[in-house]
Design an enzyme around this catalytic site. Sequence first.
Site, short mmCIF file in Angstrom:
data_model
loop_
_atom_site.label_atom_id
_atom_site.label_comp_id
_atom_site.label_asym_id
_atom_site.label_seq_id
_atom_site.Cartn_x
_atom_site.Cartn_y
_atom_site.Cartn_z
N LYS A 48 1.16 -1.45 -0.12
CA LYS A 48 0.29 0.44 -0.32
C LYS A 48 1.14 1.40 0.00
O LYS A 48 1.82 0.92 0.31
CB LYS A 48 -0.59 0.22 1.40
CG LYS A 48 0.08 -0.16 2.72
CD LYS A 48 -0.84 -0.12 3.73
CE LYS A 48 -0.26 0.32 4.87
NZ LYS A 48 -0.51 -0.68 5.95
N ARG A 149 -10.77 0.47 14.05
CA ARG A 149 -10.73 1.30 13.70
C ARG A 149 -11.33 0.87 12.48
O ARG A 149 -12.84 0.44 12.43
CB ARG A 149 -9.27 0.95 12.81
CG ARG A 149 -8.94 2.39 12.18
CD ARG A 149 -6.80 2.93 11.80
NE ARG A 149 -6.62 1.31 10.91
CZ ARG A 149 -5.36 1.07 10.34
NH1 ARG A 149 -4.45 2.13 11.09
NH2 ARG A 149 -5.53 0.17 10.51
N TYR A 283 14.22 30.74 5.56
CA TYR A 283 12.82 31.73 6.56
C TYR A 283 12.67 31.26 7.70
O TYR A 283 12.77 30.44 9.08
CB TYR A 283 11.40 30.45 5.67
CG TYR A 283 10.93 30.85 4.59
CD1 TYR A 283 10.85 32.11 4.04
CD2 TYR A 283 10.40 29.59 3.78
CE1 TYR A 283 11.02 31.58 2.31
CE2 TYR A 283 10.56 29.56 2.42
CZ TYR A 283 10.16 30.32 1.96
OH TYR A 283 10.48 30.09 0.70
N MET A 331 9.53 24.49 1.19
CA MET A 331 9.40 23.58 0.41
C MET A 331 10.51 22.67 -0.84
O MET A 331 10.56 21.25 -1.21
CB MET A 331 8.11 24.09 -0.27
CG MET A 331 7.27 23.02 -1.42
SD MET A 331 6.03 24.31 -2.91
CE MET A 331 5.35 24.93 -1.56
C1 LIG Z 1 -0.09 -1.16 7.08
C2 LIG Z 1 -0.76 -2.85 7.42
C3 LIG Z 1 -0.14 -3.73 7.63
C4 LIG Z 1 1.24 -4.07 8.06
O1 LIG Z 1 1.62 -3.43 8.99
P1 LIG Z 1 3.55 -3.24 9.05
O2 LIG Z 1 3.62 -2.44 10.60
O3 LIG Z 1 4.39 -2.45 8.00
O4 LIG Z 1 3.57 -4.80 8.68
C5 LIG Z 1 -0.82 -5.11 7.90
N1 LIG Z 1 -2.04 -4.97 7.65
C6 LIG Z 1 -2.63 -3.93 8.01
C7 LIG Z 1 -4.29 -4.01 7.60
C8 LIG Z 1 -2.23 -2.76 7.60
O5 LIG Z 1 -2.52 -1.38 7.52
#
Ligand SMILES: *Cc1c(COP(=O)(O)O)cnc(C)c1O
Length: 399
Positions: A48, A149, A283, A331
Site C-alpha cells: 500500500k 478502526r 525562513y 518546500m
Molecule cells: C499497513 C498494514 C499492515 C502492515 O503493517 P507493518 O507494520 O508495516 O508490517 C498490515 N495490516 C494492515 C491492515 C495494514 O494496514
Amino acid sequence: MTTANTTGTATLTEGVRAEATIDLAALRGNLDALRARIGAASVMLAVKADAYGHGAVECARAAVAHGVGWLGCATPEEALALRAAGIRPEQARILCWLWTPGGPWREALRAGLDISVSGMWALDELLPAVRETGIPARVHLKADTGLGRNGCQPHDWPRLVEAARRAETDGLLTVVGVWSHFAAADEPGHPSIRAQQDSFRTALATAEAAGLRPEVRHLANSPATLLLPEAHYDLVRTGLAAYGLSPVPEVGSPADFGLRPVMALTARLALVKHVPGGHGVSYGHHYTTPGPTTLGLVPVGYGDGIPRHASGSGPVQVGGKWRTAAGRVAMDQFVVDLGGDTPAIGEEVLLFGNGDRGEPTAEDWARAAGTISYEIVTRIGARVPRRYLGAEHTEGLPA
Ligand SMILES: *Cc1c(COP(=O)(O)O)cnc(C)c1O
C-alpha cells in the site's frame, strides 16, 4: 532502469538533483529473514501507499519473483494498478481492505482481487456485483478485535459470519480469510495484545461454528511478526520490516532482526558559499550563523517529503561528516552549516540509508521529526526519482 550493484551503497546518478535508491536485493534478504521466523506461515508483502514510498509495482514484482504469493493493499485502486501492471492472480493474491460505498466491486471481481469485508454494507454491495459478473468473490472477513478502526465489532460478527456463510453456500463467494489487526503490537506487554488475541480466537471459533473454513487466518503485522510467534497463524502481513526498518526501534534495530533498510535518499549540494557570522538562515531566521562559516544548500524540501518538523534537527552526511538542517526546511530546499568546510558544489548529501557509510537512517529522521520511520519513507514524494538496485536478479541474471 539503472542498476549499479546489489550492495545498497548507491552513488548518485549523474546529473540528478536527488534520488531514492531502492535496493531490491535487500528487500529479498528481508523477506528471507522474515520467512525464517514464521515456520509454515506465508508472507503477505504490504505494498500500500506505493510500497511505503519504495514503488509498489517494482517491489511487488521483485517479491513475487522471490516466491511471495500474497500482496496487501489498502485501496482497491492500488490493487487494480498491480493487476494492470501484469501481476496475475495465479502469481499472487492481492488483498485490498479499505473499501468505501460505491467502490469498484465489479472491477475487483474481474481482476481476481481478494476483498476484505468489515460490515454488512459491504456484502450488500458485493453480492449484486457477483450476480452481475457471474464471478464468485474471494472474501476475507475482518473482525475488530480491539483496534477500534476498521473491522466488524464482536456484537455484529455472528450476523456478518452467517450472511457470508449463506452467500458461500449459494456459490456467490468463498470466505478465504478471517483476519484482524493489532493496535499496539509494537509495545511489548501492552494489555491490548493479549485481549486482541483472545478476541480473535473467539471470532475464529464463531466463523468455524457457522461452517466457514478459511484458508488463511491472519493477524500479524511487522511488530507481531518479529515479536509474537503465537500470532503468526497462516499468514503474516508485513510492510515496514520487509522494507528493512524496525517497527520497534526501542526493542531492536533492523540489524538486530536481520533486516537491512531498502531505501536510501541522496541529494546533490546545489550551492556552497561563505557567509559572515550573524547571518540568518532560511525562513524566519530560526538559525543564525555563530561565526563566519560555509553553508551548503540541499535541494530537497517538504515538497519532496522531507518533514518540516525536522527543521533545525534533520541529519545529513556531507563529506563524511554529519550536519543538521540549519533553520527551516522549506518546500524545495534546506540549508546545512558546513562549519567552514568547502565540499564541491554537486557533492553528495546522504540524507538517509542503511548506515553502511556512516550516514543517518530513516529512523534518525523519524526521531528528528518526532514521527515514525513508516512516515519518513512513505512520504518521499513523486518528485524524487527512484533508482532500483538488484532488479536484474528478478530477470534471472547473475546477482
Ligand atoms: C499497513 C498494514 C499492515 C502492515 O503493517 P507493518 O507494520 O508495516 O508490517 C498490515 N495490516 C494492515 C491492515 C495494514 O494496514
